[in-house]
Motif scaffolding. Structure first.
Motif, PDB file in Angstrom:
ATOM      1  N   TRP A 133      64.097  57.423  32.456  1.00 16.62           N
ATOM      2  CA  TRP A 133      63.653  56.249  31.682  1.00 16.62           C
ATOM      3  C   TRP A 133      64.372  54.996  32.181  1.00 16.62           C
ATOM      4  O   TRP A 133      63.754  53.934  32.305  1.00 16.62           O
ATOM      5  CB  TRP A 133      63.937  56.424  30.193  1.00 16.62           C
ATOM      6  CG  TRP A 133      63.524  57.697  29.544  1.00 16.62           C
ATOM      7  CD1 TRP A 133      64.218  58.409  28.611  1.00 16.62           C
ATOM      8  CD2 TRP A 133      62.303  58.431  29.746  1.00 16.62           C
ATOM      9  NE1 TRP A 133      63.539  59.534  28.237  1.00 16.62           N
ATOM     10  CE2 TRP A 133      62.357  59.577  28.912  1.00 16.62           C
ATOM     11  CE3 TRP A 133      61.190  58.251  30.562  1.00 16.62           C
ATOM     12  CZ2 TRP A 133      61.332  60.514  28.858  1.00 16.62           C
ATOM     13  CZ3 TRP A 133      60.165  59.190  30.526  1.00 16.62           C
ATOM     14  CH2 TRP A 133      60.239  60.289  29.687  1.00 16.62           C
ATOM     15  N   GLN A 134      65.665  55.129  32.447  1.00 12.56           N
ATOM     16  CA  GLN A 134      66.449  53.982  32.889  1.00 12.56           C
ATOM     17  C   GLN A 134      65.971  53.462  34.243  1.00 12.56           C
ATOM     18  O   GLN A 134      65.892  52.251  34.466  1.00 12.56           O
ATOM     19  CB  GLN A 134      67.926  54.366  32.947  1.00 12.56           C
ATOM     20  CG  GLN A 134      68.537  54.624  31.577  1.00 12.56           C
ATOM     21  CD  GLN A 134      69.834  55.411  31.635  1.00 12.56           C
ATOM     22  OE1 GLN A 134      70.420  55.602  32.714  1.00 12.56           O
ATOM     23  NE2 GLN A 134      70.280  55.906  30.491  1.00 12.56           N
ATOM     24  N   GLU A 137      62.632  51.747  33.608  1.00 13.76           N
ATOM     25  CA  GLU A 137      62.878  50.507  32.871  1.00 13.76           C
ATOM     26  C   GLU A 137      63.385  49.403  33.793  1.00 13.76           C
ATOM     27  O   GLU A 137      62.922  48.261  33.735  1.00 13.76           O
ATOM     28  CB  GLU A 137      63.900  50.767  31.758  1.00 13.76           C
ATOM     29  CG  GLU A 137      64.364  49.539  30.988  1.00 13.76           C
ATOM     30  CD  GLU A 137      63.335  49.001  30.021  1.00 13.76           C
ATOM     31  OE1 GLU A 137      63.587  47.930  29.432  1.00 13.76           O
ATOM     32  OE2 GLU A 137      62.268  49.640  29.853  1.00 13.76           O
ATOM     33  N   LYS A 138      64.337  49.743  34.646  1.00 12.38           N
ATOM     34  CA  LYS A 138      64.896  48.748  35.566  1.00 12.38           C
ATOM     35  C   LYS A 138      63.828  48.214  36.511  1.00 12.38           C
ATOM     36  O   LYS A 138      63.761  47.008  36.775  1.00 12.38           O
ATOM     37  CB  LYS A 138      66.040  49.377  36.365  1.00 12.38           C
ATOM     38  CG  LYS A 138      66.729  48.397  37.306  1.00 12.38           C
ATOM     39  CD  LYS A 138      67.891  49.058  38.026  1.00 12.38           C
ATOM     40  CE  LYS A 138      68.575  48.075  38.974  1.00 12.38           C
ATOM     41  NZ  LYS A 138      69.718  48.726  39.697  1.00 12.38           N
ATOM     42  N   ILE A 172      61.348  56.441  23.168  1.00  8.47           N
ATOM     43  CA  ILE A 172      61.577  55.495  24.260  1.00  8.47           C
ATOM     44  C   ILE A 172      61.186  54.075  23.832  1.00  8.47           C
ATOM     45  O   ILE A 172      61.003  53.198  24.671  1.00  8.47           O
ATOM     46  CB  ILE A 172      60.809  55.907  25.541  1.00  8.47           C
ATOM     47  CG1 ILE A 172      59.300  55.967  25.299  1.00  8.47           C
ATOM     48  CG2 ILE A 172      61.329  57.227  26.084  1.00  8.47           C
ATOM     49  CD1 ILE A 172      58.497  56.142  26.594  1.00  8.47           C
ATOM     50  N   TYR A 175      63.096  50.926  25.151  1.00  9.56           N
ATOM     51  CA  TYR A 175      62.955  50.451  26.532  1.00  9.56           C
ATOM     52  C   TYR A 175      61.867  49.370  26.553  1.00  9.56           C
ATOM     53  O   TYR A 175      60.673  49.668  26.630  1.00  9.56           O
ATOM     54  CB  TYR A 175      62.601  51.611  27.461  1.00  9.56           C
ATOM     55  CG  TYR A 175      63.706  52.630  27.600  1.00  9.56           C
ATOM     56  CD1 TYR A 175      64.746  52.431  28.497  1.00  9.56           C
ATOM     57  CD2 TYR A 175      63.709  53.793  26.826  1.00  9.56           C
ATOM     58  CE1 TYR A 175      65.771  53.368  28.631  1.00  9.56           C
ATOM     59  CE2 TYR A 175      64.730  54.731  26.949  1.00  9.56           C
ATOM     60  CZ  TYR A 175      65.755  54.507  27.848  1.00  9.56           C
ATOM     61  OH  TYR A 175      66.768  55.427  27.969  1.00  9.56           O
ATOM     62  N   ARG A 176      62.293  48.144  26.494  1.00  2.65           N
ATOM     63  CA  ARG A 176      61.354  47.036  26.297  1.00  2.65           C
ATOM     64  C   ARG A 176      60.374  46.869  27.450  1.00  2.65           C
ATOM     65  O   ARG A 176      59.197  46.577  27.234  1.00  2.65           O
ATOM     66  CB  ARG A 176      62.126  45.734  26.073  1.00  2.65           C
ATOM     67  CG  ARG A 176      62.945  45.734  24.785  1.00  2.65           C
ATOM     68  CD  ARG A 176      63.618  44.384  24.570  1.00  2.65           C
ATOM     69  NE  ARG A 176      64.384  44.369  23.325  1.00  2.65           N
ATOM     70  CZ  ARG A 176      65.074  43.313  22.889  1.00  2.65           C
ATOM     71  NH1 ARG A 176      65.089  42.205  23.625  1.00  2.65           N
ATOM     72  NH2 ARG A 176      65.742  43.384  21.760  1.00  2.65           N
ATOM     73  N   SER A 177      60.856  47.039  28.665  1.00  2.53           N
ATOM     74  CA  SER A 177      59.962  46.863  29.816  1.00  2.53           C
ATOM     75  C   SER A 177      58.922  47.971  29.886  1.00  2.53           C
ATOM     76  O   SER A 177      57.767  47.731  30.256  1.00  2.53           O
ATOM     77  CB  SER A 177      60.776  46.810  31.117  1.00  2.53           C
ATOM     78  OG  SER A 177      61.649  45.699  31.111  1.00  2.53           O
TER      79      SER A 177
END
Length: 203
Positions: A133-134, A137-138, A172, A175-177
């Motif tokens: 997820w990270q 997201e990035k 999740i 996770y804004r993006s």
């Protein structure tokens, strides 16, 4: 053409891609528990018994979601569902397709398995899936789609798989993006039509 699917499974991406390519096709629902369709034994379509499967007009059958997505894009290049052959952007798209298929899709499959106990699933989600997820997201923090502002079949696959976490009690929403990406995707007519065709709720 016929697209064999099961509601909410990984056939959603192929359906989105076919609609983006403006193709006509029939949806054939597969019962996972019996491996039957309205046509009969699904193993006669593909001995793998998995979805999706795409039966072409000449009777040939394609399987494996990531391959079906590439076939759709390559057969209809005018819709620019993948970058051109040989370009660096194409290999970036293929990197994402493979990441989604091998790391994300297969990783989430663990969470659906009745053979894995709840504690093991929770540990797997916290350690393995959280890293994924990270990473996503990035990337999406600086890109509207996988390939910046250009929609591709990789987005259809990513959206498909990112629909699954709530079904296995993974939150999740922070996770804004990722949430922005999901909202962008759900504004696309192809996505809305595909969700409706599978009888899934549309926000």
């Amino acid at each position: 053409m016929k697209l064999y699917f099961s509601p909410g499974s990984c056939g959603l991406a192929s359906q989105i891609a076919l609609r983006e390519a403006e193709q006509k096709f029939d949806l054939i629902k597969v019962d996972f528990s019996t491996k039957k369709t309205i046509e009969g034994d699904y193993f006669k379509v593909t001995p793998k018994g998995f979805v999706p499967a795409l039966k072409l007009d000449d009777g040939d059958v394609l399987t494996e979601g990531a391959v079906i997505l590439q076939w759709i894009a390559d057969k209809h290049p005018e819709h620019k569902l993948l970058p051109s052959f040989g370009s660096r952007e194409r290999y970036t798209a293929l990197e994402w397709l493979n990441f989604i298929a091998s790391d994300l899709h297969k990783g989430l499959s663990v969470m659906f398995s009745p053979l894995v106990d709840a504690k093991s699933k929770a540990n797997f989600a916290e350690i393995n899936l959280a890293e994924r997820w990270q990473y996503i997201e990035k990337h999406l923090a600086d890109n509207m789609y996988v390939l910046d502002e250009q929609f591709s079949v990789a987005d259809a696959y990513l959206y498909n798989v990112l629909c699954w976490p709530p079904r296995v009690n993974i939150d999740i929403s922070g996770y804004r993006s990722i949430q922005k990406f999901m909202a962008n995707m759900e504004r696309r007519p192809s996505v809305r039509a595909s969700l409706a065709a599978e009888g899934l709720l549309i926000k």
